[in-house]
Design an enzyme around this catalytic site. Structure first.
Site, PDB file in Angstrom:
ATOM      1  N   ASP A 130     -57.527  -2.367 -17.094  1.00 52.86           N
ATOM      2  CA  ASP A 130     -56.041  -2.966 -16.141  1.00 52.86           C
ATOM      3  C   ASP A 130     -56.665  -4.685 -17.255  1.00 52.86           C
ATOM      4  OD1 ASP A 130     -55.549  -1.028 -14.859  1.00 52.86           O
ATOM      5  OD2 ASP A 130     -56.835  -2.038 -12.949  1.00 52.86           O
ATOM      6  N   TYR A 141     -55.196  -4.216 -20.100  1.00 55.90           N
ATOM      7  CA  TYR A 141     -53.443  -4.665 -20.095  1.00 55.90           C
ATOM      8  C   TYR A 141     -52.837  -6.165 -19.627  1.00 55.90           C
ATOM      9  CZ  TYR A 141     -49.131  -2.995 -17.843  1.00 55.90           C
ATOM     10  OH  TYR A 141     -47.731  -3.139 -17.611  1.00 55.90           O
ATOM     11  N   ASP A 142     -53.810  -6.443 -18.644  1.00 53.07           N
ATOM     12  CA  ASP A 142     -53.637  -7.770 -18.127  1.00 53.07           C
ATOM     13  C   ASP A 142     -52.896  -8.948 -19.491  1.00 53.07           C
ATOM     14  OD1 ASP A 142     -52.880  -6.812 -15.574  1.00 53.07           O
ATOM     15  OD2 ASP A 142     -54.890  -7.350 -14.752  1.00 53.07           O
ATOM     16  N   SER A 147     -19.902  15.042  -4.607  1.00 53.81           N
ATOM     17  CA  SER A 147     -20.777  15.485  -3.232  1.00 53.81           C
ATOM     18  C   SER A 147     -20.779  16.869  -4.377  1.00 53.81           C
ATOM     19  CB  SER A 147     -20.248  15.613  -2.419  1.00 53.81           C
ATOM     20  OG  SER A 147     -20.402  14.377  -1.737  1.00 53.81           O
ATOM     21  N   LEU A 148     -21.879  17.787  -3.231  1.00 56.84           N
ATOM     22  CA  LEU A 148     -21.943  19.151  -3.596  1.00 56.84           C
ATOM     23  C   LEU A 148     -21.848  20.351  -2.181  1.00 56.84           C
ATOM     24  CD1 LEU A 148     -25.473  19.171  -5.487  1.00 56.84           C
ATOM     25  CD2 LEU A 148     -22.853  19.804  -6.397  1.00 56.84           C
ATOM     26  N   LYS A 157     -33.711  20.061  -4.719  1.00 60.68           N
ATOM     27  CA  LYS A 157     -33.125  19.303  -4.740  1.00 60.68           C
ATOM     28  C   LYS A 157     -33.664  18.301  -3.867  1.00 60.68           C
ATOM     29  CE  LYS A 157     -28.929  18.257  -1.488  1.00 60.68           C
ATOM     30  NZ  LYS A 157     -28.994  17.561  -0.862  1.00 60.68           N
ATOM     31  N   ASP A 169     -34.882  14.976  -1.973  1.00 56.32           N
ATOM     32  CA  ASP A 169     -34.456  14.027  -1.040  1.00 56.32           C
ATOM     33  C   ASP A 169     -34.546  12.988  -1.149  1.00 56.32           C
ATOM     34  OD1 ASP A 169     -33.404  13.531   1.865  1.00 56.32           O
ATOM     35  OD2 ASP A 169     -35.302  14.123   2.378  1.00 56.32           O
ATOM     36  N   ARG A 216     -24.508   5.270  -6.293  1.00 57.33           N
ATOM     37  CA  ARG A 216     -23.098   6.928  -5.976  1.00 57.33           C
ATOM     38  C   ARG A 216     -22.068   5.856  -5.153  1.00 57.33           C
ATOM     39  NH1 ARG A 216     -21.462   9.883  -2.291  1.00 57.33           N
ATOM     40  NH2 ARG A 216     -20.133  11.645  -3.238  1.00 57.33           N
ATOM     41  N   GLU A 232     -31.740  11.150  -9.086  1.00 62.00           N
ATOM     42  CA  GLU A 232     -32.125  10.348  -8.610  1.00 62.00           C
ATOM     43  C   GLU A 232     -33.299  10.122  -8.059  1.00 62.00           C
ATOM     44  OE1 GLU A 232     -30.778  12.387  -4.402  1.00 62.00           O
ATOM     45  OE2 GLU A 232     -29.869  12.093  -5.653  1.00 62.00           O
ATOM     46  N   TYR A 263     -30.537  13.987 -13.443  1.00 61.62           N
ATOM     47  CA  TYR A 263     -29.875  15.861 -13.074  1.00 61.62           C
ATOM     48  C   TYR A 263     -28.627  15.794 -14.018  1.00 61.62           C
ATOM     49  CZ  TYR A 263     -27.855  13.620  -9.624  1.00 61.62           C
ATOM     50  OH  TYR A 263     -26.760  12.190  -8.902  1.00 61.62           O
ATOM     51  N   LYS A 269     -26.357  24.990 -10.676  1.00 61.72           N
ATOM     52  CA  LYS A 269     -24.928  24.982 -10.994  1.00 61.72           C
ATOM     53  C   LYS A 269     -24.533  26.329 -11.822  1.00 61.72           C
ATOM     54  CE  LYS A 269     -26.735  20.480 -11.053  1.00 61.72           C
ATOM     55  NZ  LYS A 269     -27.370  18.906 -11.898  1.00 61.72           N
ATOM     56  N   CYS A 316     -55.779  -3.665  27.073  1.00 60.05           N
ATOM     57  CA  CYS A 316     -55.745  -2.893  25.689  1.00 60.05           C
ATOM     58  C   CYS A 316     -56.369  -1.354  26.959  1.00 60.05           C
ATOM     59  CB  CYS A 316     -57.440  -2.651  24.968  1.00 60.05           C
ATOM     60  SG  CYS A 316     -57.617  -1.300  24.044  1.00 60.05           S
ATOM     61  N   CYS A 331     -55.353  -5.121  20.172  1.00 58.74           N
ATOM     62  CA  CYS A 331     -56.644  -5.680  21.183  1.00 58.74           C
ATOM     63  C   CYS A 331     -57.314  -6.890  20.392  1.00 58.74           C
ATOM     64  CB  CYS A 331     -57.213  -4.435  21.229  1.00 58.74           C
ATOM     65  SG  CYS A 331     -58.667  -4.707  22.619  1.00 58.74           S
ATOM     66  N   CYS A 391     -63.827  -3.270  20.288  1.00 59.50           N
ATOM     67  CA  CYS A 391     -63.595  -1.955  21.173  1.00 59.50           C
ATOM     68  C   CYS A 391     -64.191  -0.769  21.087  1.00 59.50           C
ATOM     69  CB  CYS A 391     -62.030  -2.308  21.201  1.00 59.50           C
ATOM     70  SG  CYS A 391     -60.787  -1.104  22.064  1.00 59.50           S
TER      71      CYS A 391
END
Length: 715
Positions: free
Chosen positions: A41, A44-45, A90-91, A126, A128, A147, A184, A236, A300, A418, A436, A441
């Site tokens: 890292d 990279y930095d 849309s589908l 598909k 989400d 979209r 997506e 897609y 499709k 609490c 709390c 606790c």
């Protein structure tokens, strides 16, 4: 013209900038896409800082394809509309095999094919998430949009550029003038769960599902916030493409991958509707093991010529359909709203539910996130509610069916005390969380013990929830350190405990004393410090003592640590109760593995001070290198300072060093000194450091009963 003019970058700067861009993008792909980094890292930095300095010095070098654009920019006032050249349709949906068989027969009829003919279908999970369009001109990403309504979307180019999986420049030998791709944007499940855990710990409302989290991130007016969310993308579809034609969906996806665009590797091209049905069933069985949320299968017609022949309706193409999985939602009744106390003291409301099956799992409780959310949604005991389960995420209440109320429902307010220890709860002005404040606790102690013993932390094999409950019930532990004072006789008080099991538990506890520092830091349960942050802190500071005395400014030099995390770390180590537990852990022999300090190393007896903006390494990393070679890293210049290592924009430390005759090194000279051949075993022993560390009282606590200051990372 002066060669430092922002209007004219010299050729060597241009060449260096071009190389840095290519090198950083290579390491981005290795890290984010292949999970196979080849540099540390810190290295990279260093590359990234050099790139940023060049672009600041020569603004003409800054381009939309620079890796610096991945971190976001200044907020915009609003999103501009973007009209799609081709509509993003849309589908239509299918919910059963009968629907799919009817879809297949309808296509054959419209194409004039025999009912016995097998069509070739492209089948893709598909996702989400949120649909977007990316426009590449001459191979360079120029516009990205949502979209929207299918005809016009919102311009979110700067936000999309922060997504590491989206190439800023397509891998083309001869760039095409225009390529529009559709995809997506989504949030992987593991990242979604970590995001919600962090928000819950901070008292912020959790996201109901990954899609909401992705949509919220992509529509931030401040792209720097988007850059902090680990969004991903799969391509897609294709829109307008000048200079290249494709015969099929499968051919396009193969070419998209060659261009560097991410595609879904689970996608499959099959022949015949029977094969589609089989793939749907197979995908359904894999659904909960996938690293992202899907809600069905998109089917499709593969051949673009047939797609054009079939055409589209007003809102949907005739050649594609979305076959949805059974819903992960269900309706049930809230039987109780129960407050639960977490390890950081947050009192979270949880709904007990009339058990109901959701996507094959019986659900009897759901998170309500926080009390403000309960009030906003007006969730009451006795309400009929819609609950949703996404992947392995705890089910959540997404809607209240107020039309079903009878008047007998009961409002539940945030608790004033609490529920576990009776301490009055508090709510900080900047938080929505009810807490709390009692560190002792029982509920907080219980969750802290479970977290400390977990596999990702100290990995105390066998010490699960039930045994922790018995330890607390018998009064055998009050904090983390008490685990290391347990005896065989203590465990033999447990229900169903035998000699072998007790011996195994004691062995596991003893073995955990030598876990690595990153696990130990994570196990302490510092707010906002997850596994990766704990690893970064371990590498940067090398010991728990060094971390305990680190200032916020020093913490901020560690990769991926921002102001909120830095403050949280400082608050944790400023609390005397936490320091006392750390002292007890040390006294009990808990010695997390740290980078060994070399005895007789090159820097033995030498004291180093670092000043200015360091570009080759961060300050904690530099100090750790000194410590590893037996030297001391001090925070201020004195007559006992051996070397001052000066970066850019130095201040008064340089003047003081010059006045005292202290040797001043550049960063390169320091690295050369570090890399010198063995033989110079000590450096300037007469300059042995006698500087008292900052926060000496904290180190005294770590040292145990003697009160002697612990040897650790000096400032």
């Amino acid at each position: 013209m002066d060669h430092h003019s922002p209007l004219s970058a010299p050729e060597d700067a241009r060449a260096r900038h071009s190389w840095l861009c290519a090198e950083i993008e290579l390491h981005n792909r290795l890290y984010y896409e292949q999970d196979a980094p080849v540099i540390a890292d810190a290295a990279y930095d260093q590359l990234f800082r050099e790139l940023s300095r060049l672009e600041e010095q020569y603004p003409e070098l800054l381009s939309p394809t620079s890796p610096s654009q991945r971190v976001g920019g200044r907020p915009v006032a609003r999103f501009s509309p973007v009209k799609h050249r081709l509509p993003m349709l849309s589908l239509e949906n299918a919910v059963s095999e009968d629907d799919m068989l009817a879809f297949d027969q309808r296509l054959k009829k419209e194409l004039g094919l025999s009912t016995e003919t097998d069509l070739v279908y492209a089948c893709e999970p598909k996702m989400d998430g949120l649909a977007v369009e990316l426009i590449y001109e001459d191979g360079v990403l120029t516009v990205g949009s949502t979209r929207g309504d299918g005809m016009t979307g919102e311009e979110v180019t700067r936000n999309l550029r922060t997504i590491r999986k989206i190439p800023l420049r397509l891998a083309m030998d001869h760039p095409l003038p225009l390529v529009e791709v559709r995809g997506e944007v989504y949030l992987p499940l593991a990242d979604f769960q970590r995001l919600n855990a962090a928000r819950d710990e901070a008292g912020e409302p959790a996201f109901a599902n990954p899609r909401n989290a992705a949509a919220g991130a992509l529509r931030q007016l401040d792209s720097r916030i988007t850059a902090q969310r680990p969004l991903a993308l799969v391509v897609y579809g294709i829109g307008t493409c000048d200079g290249r034609e494709f015969a099929s969906q499968s051919e396009f996806l193969q070419q998209a991958a060659r261009w560097g665009l991410p595609i879904n590797l689970v996608a499959r091209t099959v022949t015949g509707i029977a094969a589609v049905l089989d793939f749907f069933r197979e995908l359904g069985s894999q659904r909960d093991s996938l690293p992202y949320e899907i809600d069905g299968l998109v089917v499709k017609v593969d051949a673009f010529a047939l797609q054009r022949e079939l055409g589209a309706k007003s809102r949907a193409p005739r050649w594609a359909i979305a076959w949805k999985f059974p819903p992960r939602q269900a309706i049930t009744t809230v039987t109780a709203i129960v407050p639960q106390v977490g390890r950081t003291g947050v009192v979270t409301p949880t709904a007990n539910l009339q058990p109901v099956e959701v996507a094959g799992v019986v659900v009897s409780r759901a998170t309500l996130h926080n009390w403000e959310e309960v009030a906003r949604k007006d969730i009451r005991v006795g309400d009929h509610v819609t609950i949703e389960r996404a992947g392995d995420v705890i089910p959540a209440v997404v809607a209240v069916l107020t039309e079903r109320r009878t008047g007998a429902e009961q409002v539940v307010a945030a608790p004033a005390q609490c529920p576990e220890c009776g301490t009055p709860t508090v709510r900080l002005a900047e938080e929505v969380a009810v807490r709390c404040p009692n560190f002792s606790c029982p509920a907080q102690v219980r969750e802290s013990l479970i977290h400390f013993a977990s596999r990702s932390a100290m990995d105390i094999d066998g010490l699960g929830d039930k045994f922790v409950d018995q330890l607390l019930r018998l009064g055998l532990v009050r904090d983390l350190a008490d685990l290391y004072t347990l005896t065989r006789d203590d465990f033999m008080q447990f229900e169903r405990m035998g000699d072998k099991l007790a011996a195994n538990l004691l062995t596991a506890i003893s073995a955990s004393k030598e876990r690595d520092l990153a696990r130990f830091i994570f196990g302490l349960g510092v707010r906002h410090v997850g596994e990766q942050t704990a690893k970064s802190l371990s590498l940067a500071f090398g010991s728990i003592e060094a971390l305990a005395i680190a200032r916020e400014a020093e913490l901020l030099t560690v990769r991926d640590i921002g102001p909120e995390v830095a403050r949280s770390i400082r608050v944790f180590f400023a609390d005397q109760r936490n320091l006392q537990v750390l002292a007890k852990l040390k006294a009990a022999g808990v010695c997390p593995a740290v980078t060994a300090k070399r005895v007789g190393g090159r820097f033995t007896g030498a004291t180093f001070v670092f000043t200015g903006t360091l570009t080759r390494f961060s300050r904690p990393e530099a100090q750790a290198m000194v410590e590893a070679e037996g030297g001391h890293a001090a925070g201020s210049v004195s007559k006992k300072t051996s070397y001052l290592v000066a970066g850019a924009d130095v201040g008064s430390k340089l003047e003081k060093a010059q006045a005292l005759g202290v040797s001043v090194l550049s960063e390169d000279e320091f690295l050369n000194l570090l890399a010198a051949l063995p033989g110079q075993e000590t450096l300037m022993e007469e300059h042995a450091d006698a500087t008292v560390p900052h926060h000496k009282e904290q180190l005294d606590l770590f040292a145990g009963q003697s009160g002697a200051a612990a040897t650790g990372h000096r400032r």
